[in-house]
Motif scaffolding. Sequence first.
Motif, PDB file in Angstrom:
ATOM      1  N   VAL A  90      35.799  19.359  45.785  1.00  0.00           N
ATOM      2  CA  VAL A  90      35.057  20.602  45.565  1.00  0.00           C
ATOM      3  C   VAL A  90      34.729  20.779  44.079  1.00  0.00           C
ATOM      4  O   VAL A  90      33.582  21.069  43.709  1.00  0.00           O
ATOM      5  N   ARG A  91      35.720  20.546  43.234  1.00  0.00           N
ATOM      6  CA  ARG A  91      35.458  20.745  41.801  1.00  0.00           C
ATOM      7  C   ARG A  91      34.455  19.727  41.271  1.00  0.00           C
ATOM      8  O   ARG A  91      33.578  20.063  40.472  1.00  0.00           O
ATOM      9  N   SER A  92      34.559  18.483  41.728  1.00  0.00           N
ATOM     10  CA  SER A  92      33.611  17.466  41.263  1.00  0.00           C
ATOM     11  C   SER A  92      32.201  17.791  41.722  1.00  0.00           C
ATOM     12  O   SER A  92      31.229  17.569  41.003  1.00  0.00           O
ATOM     13  N   SER A  93      32.091  18.325  42.928  1.00  0.00           N
ATOM     14  CA  SER A  93      30.772  18.726  43.414  1.00  0.00           C
ATOM     15  C   SER A  93      30.220  19.852  42.555  1.00  0.00           C
ATOM     16  O   SER A  93      29.037  19.862  42.197  1.00  0.00           O
ATOM     17  N   ALA A  94      31.100  20.793  42.229  1.00  0.00           N
ATOM     18  CA  ALA A  94      30.645  21.916  41.406  1.00  0.00           C
ATOM     19  C   ALA A  94      30.157  21.421  40.045  1.00  0.00           C
ATOM     20  O   ALA A  94      29.126  21.868  39.539  1.00  0.00           O
ATOM     21  N   ILE A  95      30.886  20.460  39.481  1.00  0.00           N
ATOM     22  CA  ILE A  95      30.457  19.894  38.196  1.00  0.00           C
ATOM     23  C   ILE A  95      29.087  19.234  38.352  1.00  0.00           C
ATOM     24  O   ILE A  95      28.195  19.386  37.517  1.00  0.00           O
ATOM     25  N   GLY A  96      28.918  18.511  39.451  1.00  0.00           N
ATOM     26  CA  GLY A  96      27.639  17.847  39.698  1.00  0.00           C
ATOM     27  C   GLY A  96      26.495  18.837  39.804  1.00  0.00           C
ATOM     28  O   GLY A  96      25.437  18.650  39.207  1.00  0.00           O
ATOM     29  N   ILE A  97      26.725  19.905  40.542  1.00  0.00           N
ATOM     30  CA  ILE A  97      25.664  20.903  40.711  1.00  0.00           C
ATOM     31  C   ILE A  97      25.333  21.523  39.367  1.00  0.00           C
ATOM     32  O   ILE A  97      24.178  21.610  38.957  1.00  0.00           O
ATOM     33  N   GLY A  98      26.375  21.940  38.647  1.00  0.00           N
ATOM     34  CA  GLY A  98      26.168  22.640  37.381  1.00  0.00           C
ATOM     35  C   GLY A  98      25.427  21.789  36.373  1.00  0.00           C
ATOM     36  O   GLY A  98      24.479  22.243  35.732  1.00  0.00           O
ATOM     37  N   ILE A  99      25.822  20.536  36.252  1.00  0.00           N
ATOM     38  CA  ILE A  99      25.184  19.695  35.247  1.00  0.00           C
ATOM     39  C   ILE A  99      23.842  19.200  35.745  1.00  0.00           C
ATOM     40  O   ILE A  99      22.924  18.997  34.956  1.00  0.00           O
ATOM     41  N   GLY A 100      23.714  19.044  37.060  1.00  0.00           N
ATOM     42  CA  GLY A 100      22.413  18.651  37.609  1.00  0.00           C
ATOM     43  C   GLY A 100      21.323  19.656  37.271  1.00  0.00           C
ATOM     44  O   GLY A 100      20.169  19.300  37.075  1.00  0.00           O
ATOM     45  N   ILE A 101      21.702  20.920  37.172  1.00  0.00           N
ATOM     46  CA  ILE A 101      20.710  21.964  36.901  1.00  0.00           C
ATOM     47  C   ILE A 101      20.119  21.821  35.499  1.00  0.00           C
ATOM     48  O   ILE A 101      18.988  22.198  35.252  1.00  0.00           O
ATOM     49  N   ILE A 102      20.884  21.249  34.576  1.00  0.00           N
ATOM     50  CA  ILE A 102      20.460  21.192  33.177  1.00  0.00           C
ATOM     51  C   ILE A 102      19.502  20.022  32.978  1.00  0.00           C
ATOM     52  O   ILE A 102      19.908  18.864  33.129  1.00  0.00           O
ATOM     53  N   PRO A 103      18.249  20.280  32.624  1.00  0.00           N
ATOM     54  CA  PRO A 103      17.280  19.188  32.575  1.00  0.00           C
ATOM     55  C   PRO A 103      17.620  18.104  31.559  1.00  0.00           C
ATOM     56  O   PRO A 103      17.445  16.930  31.836  1.00  0.00           O
ATOM     57  N   GLY A 104      18.131  18.470  30.378  1.00  0.00           N
ATOM     58  CA  GLY A 104      18.286  17.476  29.327  1.00  0.00           C
ATOM     59  C   GLY A 104      19.519  16.592  29.465  1.00  0.00           C
ATOM     60  O   GLY A 104      19.693  15.654  28.703  1.00  0.00           O
TER      61      GLY A 104
END
Lengths: 171, 509, 350
Positions: free
Chosen positions: B253-267
């Motif tokens: 769950v936490r790794s997924s959350a990290i993926g979602i959060g950082i995926g949102i950041i374009p750069g």
Amino acid sequence: MKTATATPVRLGDVVITVLLLAVFVGAYLLAQDWPFRTKLFPGLLATAGIGIAVLKLGGHGVQAYRHRTRHSATRQEDAGSEQGDDHSIEYVFGTAGARAWLAALGWAAAFFVALCVLGVFITVPLFTLAYLKISGSAGWLGATIYAVVAGGVLWFVFGELLAVPMPAGIF
Amino acid sequence: MFQTFFQSLLDVLQPETIAIMLVGIAIGFVVGVLPGLGGSVTLALMLPFIFDMEPVQAFAFLLGMWVVTATTGDITSVLFGVPGEATSAATVFDGYPMTKRGEAGRALGAALLSSTQGALLGAFFLALSVPILRPLVLAFGPPEFLMLTLLGLTFVVALSGRNVLKGFLMAALGMLVALVGIDPQEGVPRYAFGQLYLWDGIDIVPLVIGLFAGAEVLQLMLSKTSIATRTADNISGIRQGVRDTFRHWTVVVRSSAIGIGIGIIPGMGGSVSQFIAYGHAQQTSKHPERFGKGAVEGVLAAGANNNAKDAGSLVPTIAFGIPGSVGAAVLLGAFLITGLNPGPEMLTTNLNITFSMVWIMVLANIVAVAVSFLLIRQLVKLTLIPGTWLVPFLLVLLGVGAFTASNNINDIFVMLAAAALGVVAIHWDWPRVPFLLAVVLGGLAERYLFLSYSLHGWSWLTTPSVLGLGALIVFVAVWPYVRAMRRRGKEPVPARVETKDNDLTGVGK
Amino acid sequence: MFDRKPTRAAFSALLGAIALMSTACDAVGTSTEASAGGGGDCSMFEGETVTLVVPYSPGGGYDSYARIIAPHLGKELGSEVVVENEDGAGGLLAMNNLMAATPDGTELAIMNGVGVAGGALAGAEGIRFALDDLSMIGRVAEQQAVFVAGAKSPYRTLDDVLKADGFEFASTGVGAADFVNANLLIEILDFDGRVVTGFEGSDESELAVVRGDVDGQTGDLDSRIEAIEAGDEHPLLVIDTKRADVLPDVPALGELDLGQRERALAESLIDMSAFGRPIVGPPGLPEDRLSCLRQALHNSVTNPKLLAAAKKEERPISWLSGAELDELVGRLGDASAAFQQSLRAAHERG
């Protein structure tokens, strides 16, 4: 065994640390010609790197001193960090003879030089055949089939079907 | 909105759409497995096929293909130590050691199922966040990105294991590598030595391939054994891998959350978040010393993360037409071709299409993972092939895999240099992951620091979100020590030095 | 090597299951039938593989144009045209490599006209060739630049900006088109502005504009238009001689009342934008091959099928012949010393 500091200093660690120290010093010196904003980060980083490297070397000095005074170090600690399994990469790297190293590096070098010069589609079948015959002592039939199939599939799928860029050689 | 949500499922379940999606999944499957083929390049190649498709069909085809590459890329990482996709690099760290121990089945089971779980969580998040999609993207700017980068860097400590100083030195070296290229402030080339190839910096893919796979291939050439000398019973191995995803569900769950959060950041780019997720998993693990030697949590973190991040990178794409990754940039072309305008319309008149994307991600992943599970037993046998027969194949993967970074022969030289570094690091026991983490985050830290300063002076330091993230960094950095102290209070715990690597006994049962 | 079957199965399933693919296949098929188009004799390209290099990673404008054009160009030449992405040094790596390619027309590239022209004129490090060395084959798209302000900024019109107290532009880096345009606009229109560099790519800079971290930026109209229509950005000025069709209410740089020096600068800036996205070959292409390529490219971009595809992707074709490009290169080479000076200053200012 009780404390890690009692283990003997590995010469390799010292050499690597010195090399890294040289890299950081070089990086610091190279950065001096740049404009302020360009050099700020590299400068700070290189300074930190130099600091840690010196700290590490100092640690090695202390370690060597303690080791000499105690005479109590056992080789067990070293063995402990490498699994007894003869399959582990640390073990293989540590025990392979000079000839084995030379052969492996030679084959790898041959492959990549050929890749750059001849391109992937010629290199792969040639190398496969040669490697399997000479290093792997495989039969002619098996080696040839493997070489032809590998080269053919690569050429067909990557070269023809998908036209993906591949190392093409210098020709 | 709920009605639209379920209506869009029916849109996806049209026979023609399903057929198109299956084709996309099949292509994505192969592309993901092969290191020489990148997901985004294939997406670009496939764009012309969608010209006459309906929007939902077009996304069923392309999105289905794309999300599957992230899943199946893990297969190559686990089996051969060569990442099938740039986003599957972190799966190598623990997945390949597990394979060598004969636990390929378990590693694949864990990687694949956690991928699905990551994709489901990502899709779930995407669906839930629809009402706040636009404010969500706008909520964070360079100062917050900087704090996230610093948070990632604190994991260097955990990743260094017993050799903290060695870890710091490798991280410093990695940061130096990250600084190679044109500096973003003044446009001055740094450490490029007159080579234009170095101007855009050094790509992470040839580094991972060299540091990990390169060294392993050399080992195979030396020992001439197969990758694994034995394999545990496959079926029970797979079953255990599946159980692992539930046993360590918090990691997923936490790794997924990290993926979602950082995926949102374009750069930040598609390959960053896996390293942060991996670092976090080691940091929070009760047995950090097992990481890198075949800890299943490491596989879970990487697997769940690289699928969840796809959903994250779609958020700014849908909301503003700003792609969150290279793959999403190509997908943006699909929006235009099918006549869709990214932006508010996607959340109102075309909401059904946004929701259909959620369903496509879910369905495509389930199909791909189901197929993979059927193949695991055959795939695992590949690891028993004698080394000499694998070497030519693996050398091709090394060369071709590295070459995809920028289709430049220099990629191969970088890979070879990294392989040399990898051999040295293994032989003298220097940690390699801190180096990679620093390569990925070093440049970002500098860029976001300067950007924050240019945009806001120093005032950004006192904004609530930055302070909150700062508190999180402190917490994350201190937590392992607090936990260790608390445990020490409860029961006598052997000193850290004595924690041997071979207490990996529990595995493989 | 288990890769062969699934791919082929995938393709046959794709072709079998979906009837509506016929037109799309036509678009990407690698038919080797001889050129039907008239004009230059292209027999020398028959059966050859021509590489069209995109100097950036997949996705984005250059990649789209190359992929739209490649199959049609292939048909015209009777050869296979393969698109390759070669990212590096902000597009310059591929251009410098092209310079070293065998000049037989089998290696071409789609070029970032504004970026390369601007850099070449400014004498930027990393451009190891002169602009007029390149063999100009034809421009496929103009790159009409537009100056926008974010919806969260206080600026709504150009007049607001002229009165601004420190207008901030987002830029992806020194020497990028958004950097050159912004700096020259500040100079031509003489307002209080500054350029913030360090954004990773146009995605990040655009997000900064939409968020309101910076006030605005300059960018390609065709990639900005979505955000403008969504109301996230306000168009302020079109960097062209005349207004854009899609933005009839937005003034053009050419129609502003400017002093003599500023007008000359503005004209050079517009010339540079006119470079757009040309397809170029290495120096010293033989005359027969060059004329064949020019004709073939022209035939391709006037082909209704290509135009339909381009329209669908919202990548409008705007043709300028190789000869006209050569003229443009000459004109830019003669551009006023003031212009080159400003460019160089912008490059050095950072």
